[in-house]
Enzyme design. Sequence first.
Site, PDB file in Angstrom:
ATOM      1  N   CYS A 184      13.865  10.812   7.470  1.00  0.00           N
ATOM      2  CA  CYS A 184      13.287  10.442   9.003  1.00  0.00           C
ATOM      3  C   CYS A 184      14.838  10.545   9.599  1.00  0.00           C
ATOM      4  O   CYS A 184      14.949  10.412  10.685  1.00  0.00           O
ATOM      5  CB  CYS A 184      12.887   9.124   9.049  1.00  0.00           C
ATOM      6  SG  CYS A 184      13.747   7.724   8.474  1.00  0.00           S
ATOM      7  N   GLU A 225      -0.864   7.398  -0.419  1.00  0.00           N
ATOM      8  CA  GLU A 225      -1.819   7.796  -1.305  1.00  0.00           C
ATOM      9  C   GLU A 225      -1.757   9.133  -2.043  1.00  0.00           C
ATOM     10  O   GLU A 225      -2.055   9.643  -2.954  1.00  0.00           O
ATOM     11  CB  GLU A 225      -3.255   7.931  -0.596  1.00  0.00           C
ATOM     12  CG  GLU A 225      -3.523   9.115   0.339  1.00  0.00           C
ATOM     13  CD  GLU A 225      -2.829   8.174   1.850  1.00  0.00           C
ATOM     14  OE1 GLU A 225      -2.132   7.608   1.758  1.00  0.00           O
ATOM     15  OE2 GLU A 225      -3.542   8.680   3.093  1.00  0.00           O
ATOM     16  N   ARG A 226      -0.655   9.835  -1.351  1.00  0.00           N
ATOM     17  CA  ARG A 226       0.046  11.021  -1.990  1.00  0.00           C
ATOM     18  C   ARG A 226       0.956  10.915  -3.275  1.00  0.00           C
ATOM     19  O   ARG A 226       1.407  11.765  -3.739  1.00  0.00           O
ATOM     20  CB  ARG A 226       0.694  11.914  -0.809  1.00  0.00           C
ATOM     21  CG  ARG A 226      -0.576  12.121   0.139  1.00  0.00           C
ATOM     22  CD  ARG A 226       0.197  12.645   1.625  1.00  0.00           C
ATOM     23  NE  ARG A 226       1.045  13.934   1.304  1.00  0.00           N
ATOM     24  CZ  ARG A 226       1.499  14.284   2.465  1.00  0.00           C
ATOM     25  NH1 ARG A 226       1.542  13.881   3.408  1.00  0.00           N
ATOM     26  NH2 ARG A 226       2.297  15.299   2.125  1.00  0.00           N
ATOM     27  N   LYS A 258       0.936  -1.368   0.038  1.00  0.00           N
ATOM     28  CA  LYS A 258       0.037  -0.037  -0.052  1.00  0.00           C
ATOM     29  C   LYS A 258       0.837   1.205  -0.086  1.00  0.00           C
ATOM     30  O   LYS A 258       1.550   1.565   0.968  1.00  0.00           O
ATOM     31  CB  LYS A 258      -1.011  -0.026   1.338  1.00  0.00           C
ATOM     32  CG  LYS A 258      -2.082   1.259   1.041  1.00  0.00           C
ATOM     33  CD  LYS A 258      -2.600   1.703   2.171  1.00  0.00           C
ATOM     34  CE  LYS A 258      -1.775   2.896   2.814  1.00  0.00           C
ATOM     35  NZ  LYS A 258      -1.526   3.860   1.840  1.00  0.00           N
TER      36      LYS A 258
END
Lengths: 450, 450, 450, 450
Positions: free
Chosen positions: B289, B184-185, B181
């Site tokens: 990160c 979505e961006r 997955k």
Amino acid sequence: MSSTATTQVTEILNYFGGTWHKSAATEFVNVSNPATAEVIARTPISSKADVDAAVQSAAEAFPAWRRTPAGERIQYLFKLKVLLEDHIDELARIITLENGKTFAEAKAELRRGIENVEVACGIPVMMQGYNLEDITPGVDELLIRQPLGVVAAIAPFNFPAMIPFWFLPYAIACGNTFVLKPSERVPLSMRRAYELLEQTGLPKGVINIVNGGKEAVDALCDHPTVRAISFVGSTPVAKHVYQRSAAAGKRMQCQGGAKNHVIVLPDADMDLARQIIADSAFGCAGQRCLAVSVAVTIGEAQNGAKPVVDGRSTKIAGHENGNFIKPTILDGVPASSSLANTEIFGPVLSLIHANTIDEAIDFIRKSPYGNQASLFTTSGAAARKFRYEAPAGNIGINIGVAAPMAYFPFNGWKESFFGILHAQGKDAVEFFTESKIVIERWSRQETRKF
Amino acid sequence: MSSTATTQVTEILNYFGGTWHKSAATEFVNVSNPATAEVIARTPISSKADVDAAVQSAAEAFPAWRRTPAGERIQYLFKLKVLLEDHIDELARIITLENGKTFAEAKAELRRGIENVEVACGIPVMMQGYNLEDITPGVDELLIRQPLGVVAAIAPFNFPAMIPFWFLPYAIACGNTFVLKPSERVPLSMRRAYELLEQTGLPKGVINIVNGGKEAVDALCDHPTVRAISFVGSTPVAKHVYQRSAAAGKRMQCQGGAKNHVIVLPDADMDLARQIIADSAFGCAGQRCLAVSVAVTIGEAQNGAKPVVDGRSTKIAGHENGNFIKPTILDGVPASSSLANTEIFGPVLSLIHANTIDEAIDFIRKSPYGNQASLFTTSGAAARKFRYEAPAGNIGINIGVAAPMAYFPFNGWKESFFGILHAQGKDAVEFFTESKIVIERWSRQETRKF
Amino acid sequence: MSSTATTQVTEILNYFGGTWHKSAATEFVNVSNPATAEVIARTPISSKADVDAAVQSAAEAFPAWRRTPAGERIQYLFKLKVLLEDHIDELARIITLENGKTFAEAKAELRRGIENVEVACGIPVMMQGYNLEDITPGVDELLIRQPLGVVAAIAPFNFPAMIPFWFLPYAIACGNTFVLKPSERVPLSMRRAYELLEQTGLPKGVINIVNGGKEAVDALCDHPTVRAISFVGSTPVAKHVYQRSAAAGKRMQCQGGAKNHVIVLPDADMDLARQIIADSAFGCAGQRCLAVSVAVTIGEAQNGAKPVVDGRSTKIAGHENGNFIKPTILDGVPASSSLANTEIFGPVLSLIHANTIDEAIDFIRKSPYGNQASLFTTSGAAARKFRYEAPAGNIGINIGVAAPMAYFPFNGWKESFFGILHAQGKDAVEFFTESKIVIERWSRQETRKF
Amino acid sequence: MSSTATTQVTEILNYFGGTWHKSAATEFVNVSNPATAEVIARTPISSKADVDAAVQSAAEAFPAWRRTPAGERIQYLFKLKVLLEDHIDELARIITLENGKTFAEAKAELRRGIENVEVACGIPVMMQGYNLEDITPGVDELLIRQPLGVVAAIAPFNFPAMIPFWFLPYAIACGNTFVLKPSERVPLSMRRAYELLEQTGLPKGVINIVNGGKEAVDALCDHPTVRAISFVGSTPVAKHVYQRSAAAGKRMQCQGGAKNHVIVLPDADMDLARQIIADSAFGCAGQRCLAVSVAVTIGEAQNGAKPVVDGRSTKIAGHENGNFIKPTILDGVPASSSLANTEIFGPVLSLIHANTIDEAIDFIRKSPYGNQASLFTTSGAAARKFRYEAPAGNIGINIGVAAPMAYFPFNGWKESFFGILHAQGKDAVEFFTESKIVIERWSRQETRKF
């Protein structure tokens, strides 16, 4: 007689800061000798505050223990090994007293525990990290293993001494400090083991005990200082501990229940199979997570392999109040029945019949558990197929109790285990350390853009 | 113009069963080019049913894929390596388009992704189990590694291509089938990568994509067929995924946020420090990160190390609608302020002062995060102290972005990581396999009681 | 005709400094096509001076190559993998031309070679050293692996391409520079392979070839700059190289000859056994060091397993001058005869009978060689006994040619191998690196007396 | 007095078959107390026949010992660890008596020996082989480690007890049987150690001693039954043993002499450096193969680091006949002089000056030896450069005697070591086992052509 019995009831204490402490608990659980139903001790149901005290003790001991070289930390384990060997009979009698298994079974349990002490003596090799020069010119990378801090283990009643030793030796050898919550039903074995641990001269606070039940378990799962939870018990509680510890961001390894199948092929050595399966199903009163509880016979194997009921009576003279149950064999059990799929944890063996090995493996596949699966056969091809396909963590080929040696992980699949890294061996070392990556650049000139 | 823009909006599809499928979703998220704010694609918010379809595809592909030898499985990765090298510019442009990082940064990201493909080509070595003869006379024990089945990864927007490649190559090389997955961006990068994966001839169903948001995430966490969840994102979602997957009995590895400190000692090479820290804090728009976001200067190091604000304007001619922000340096930030402790995920660097290295390490200790900690120094003693004590998973010595190479785990400690085994390298192989113990006895005569 | 033939004779050159050089040799060996006896090339018998030049080239390339990160060094191997795949048919035809094995056999050989290139791509993982913090407080120890420098391999005629690839990929991936002495009888295959290696852009001097015979071998053994010798050939020469290199203080791995036994038990799958044994004994014209050359039948297994002579004629139409020999089966060979104990290296299979598996294993025990031993059986117990007891480095259970995959060492015991670490896999990485221990103390205060 | 002395001379015996035997030797070597020059024992110069007897004893014990599970074999080592701890003072006094080192040095030596016993207790982990399923469908490959058989070690006089324990514990834990030839000058320490080994209950023939000189060494090198030779001594003898054992086709590891450099940079902690270097150069009378014997000062480091001569007199009251020598510091030694390049093996330290660290490393590079190289510095960059470049097997950073812990190999490069795998740790386990590849196919249908 009754007054004598009363005075013999041992008051179980918690252990932290290097001494034994009375719990502030107001609730207690009686510990009974299963052979007589006599109460022999009572376990305090420690509160969150008791847990705090034990964790605090462990936290205070951590910085100095962590800075003690691995080669020195294992000296306590070498001493422990000697002490456990020297007191094995005494410890075995305590196990028998509170758990009810036979003296021989208790000694065998202790051997397994000692084995883990032995393997943890190898920590200076097992805890090594790894490294590579020049990941880019002049820059090196290394992975070092460091202890976590405070870790905790929650143990079941069926192996009062062995299962704590799946964790304790590795945890402390890796530089962690340790809190044990024994089963409230069998607190005496580890109480004595801790006395021996004290004799090794282990610094105060490195090992701790908090006795109790659900409140103590939850307090350990929730405690922000506890970095890791090792659990062995029933599947519902294993699931609970797994989820609750996850909610607290911990790492965990939770061993649950089992329903172990043995498949007997027609080509098996039937004498061997019968004897080993009976030992597996009825030894330790069937209260081993690796006990065989469903025997699947293929084709003609049935008549040959059918175990003989040994006819021991439930009433043992002189132990009329004891919790004895005789071995029970249930024939013709439907594969889909709850009897064939629910953990009984007693000396009960269900017999199922299958037409092919594929059908039998399919029984295992459909079982919610995956602790152990065994096959009796003389065929190399059948053994290979079985080990390749059977979905269980511990596979036995002509073995009744496929208990991994301490230098291998004690596996478990499906609902029998939640987590990744198991008890014992290399898995334990990884579980009880965290890796730290170090990337070093020392020279400006040598280095390309990174 | 507007009509053109409309026709250029790419409809994002799910991928399973070896082909692209339209989601049944009725809700969509717009994907914008950050440099222009133009909508370039729209991502369907797939439902649980869409997740089911992808997982089902993976489940069906598993049995045959698992039986494909490791040495054959890696052939697809060797092909993929070539295809990624050949299309690196094209892929980098897609990353830039949807994520906004520079073309050079996008290529660097892809190099890191490709590196993981390279390491996963070593699976026939890395996936080996271990064994010992004669654990008791005539009885052997071996540990074999087998794939889990269907595994899933949930990826963030800041590295659209690299982070999926932290998982995908290892997962499939180990014999699992895989559901991704993407964020979505930024769905476009892996969409193209999957087209290249298709060109390798990978069997249908081995790799799958389901696009979406929270519903898809939760469906993956809950799905009984999905055996493992790899997650990278913010700490709150990492925690959620960790706990929710635990409730479903899975294994998981969840990478969260960060607030990375760099400590500059007075003896550091200040030119080097300044340049590297600026690169670290402001490169990739501070959305790494591993980006440094707090610089701690000790004693006199401040004047030397203070990064220069480069003065880029927020308004870029021709990209007036773009989401640009100029590097910001905040001086004199109190160590206890939320600014110094909250992840900003932008090109913002806070400056803190400390009197000693111990005080500086204490800042790191108090931080909820533990992704990276860096030290600039010329002193071997300071470096040793720092790597021994600093509580972070990735330590840099004179390094701005201590990103582990693919043949080491990408670590993270404290609230930056939930789990045990990390992404990349040996950890990935352990995460994506489960070990099976086999104990074999073949001869009755040779064996003592076991 | 003769003039045409003359113009087709390829002059074999040495390769060093990144280009092909004519040897100063005055002596040459003709290379013939075994199928036609036509001379196709001539190999110079290079002198010590030629060896010096190649070693010098390698020595000069070493410092820069050693400083090239492992992750960059393997990029040449990834390219080589693609080039070898793309040219596999062409290379196979060259092997067939100079060695005489079939095109299918030549391709299979190349697959094995390519497999080693693949495994060596994993060097960044495989070459890692290991480390431990706090061997005494504040003192750390680490082991790092560094390349040796110049290493050399001496290859035989039976696998013109595969055997050089047992060494070359690991040697250079580990940061060494490499000198190959191919068999003077089959120089063409590696000549073409080196052209492909050149296309990868490998720096000059990293790989080198010196053609020749005994003088070149001895010069490599004696050369003070050459750090390691890998040899594959006959046992007498393997012994010579082993001792001579030892006299020069080197490390070495020397693979010698073989006389491989297959034991067929009465319970074996006879169809399978017959087919596989025939393939093993007669494939590659019996010129595999893993070819079965003695079949031992137990009890009644004989009639079932006896291989069928396929009756190929020695004279092949159109290849009347070719060196063809038809498969030969010699029945009733006494176990103590020289025929049963001497390497023939041709398509000859001796049949021996034994009463028990113990007697058959005893034949193997008495053999001077220990390359391979195979058993055909359906019994798990027999297989376990055989793998436990049979004194050979490569054991096959229902396998005709137990050739280890590249991610395992290619073993050999007794007179079949002299040394410790074998070709391929982890052994190769250890062989081609030397470990360096580093013990570091940085802080005076933290350290006890060491 | 003289008659008393005569009666006190211990007659040294060989040990095989589980008892002590008088050698048939007619030649003897006197063992003297170095502090008094009194003869305390006499060592027989055993013949080839004596060697045969010891090897025969080992060979007979091998089959049963090899079949004893590793987990049982280590029980003898756990017992030995306790016995050595309990008798450490007694053993230290024997070492002092025959070797002359101080009691503290002798105890430190024993600690190192015991450490190897501890590491060898980890054999069940360290001896594991590795494996992979499905190298082709349905075919598995595994590597198992098996003991070699009879192995032998030849030890020097400078560490009478430690060096035999570099080999003995690993050799027997791995399942081999062992023959030791102690130094004829210091036979008493291991004589006593063997008495303790006997008390562990080790089966007869597992450990053996043959005393003697060159004839015994050569007989061990030549003996066809001896599979491996471990040697520690001078470089010329190491070379001889290496070559002679190679001629017999054995595996070997031969540790030779040394000439160890320490480099002192101007930024070093001079107090620490001075103290540590003096300990290293003059401790154990300079008779450590890791003793510093050349100190190279860079720039201004000289005045700070120059060790203080402690002024001990050569004549010790009451020990007028003792072989005492006072520490000697030779300043201004030319780097190319034989003094700076020849092993002295006494408390002599040469001082050399260099302008740069590169120049100093070049001294090390030119030395024929490569046992140890040390650097004193506070600079991380200098340390990294040194460990990367200095050609020695054991590197110390601010360490005087960079002796690897038992869980790392005791390295040596160049003329200081001949072989590949070193003493101690993982290397020892690989050295004392041979790997066996097993490839198994059990099912006809599942298998493609292999």
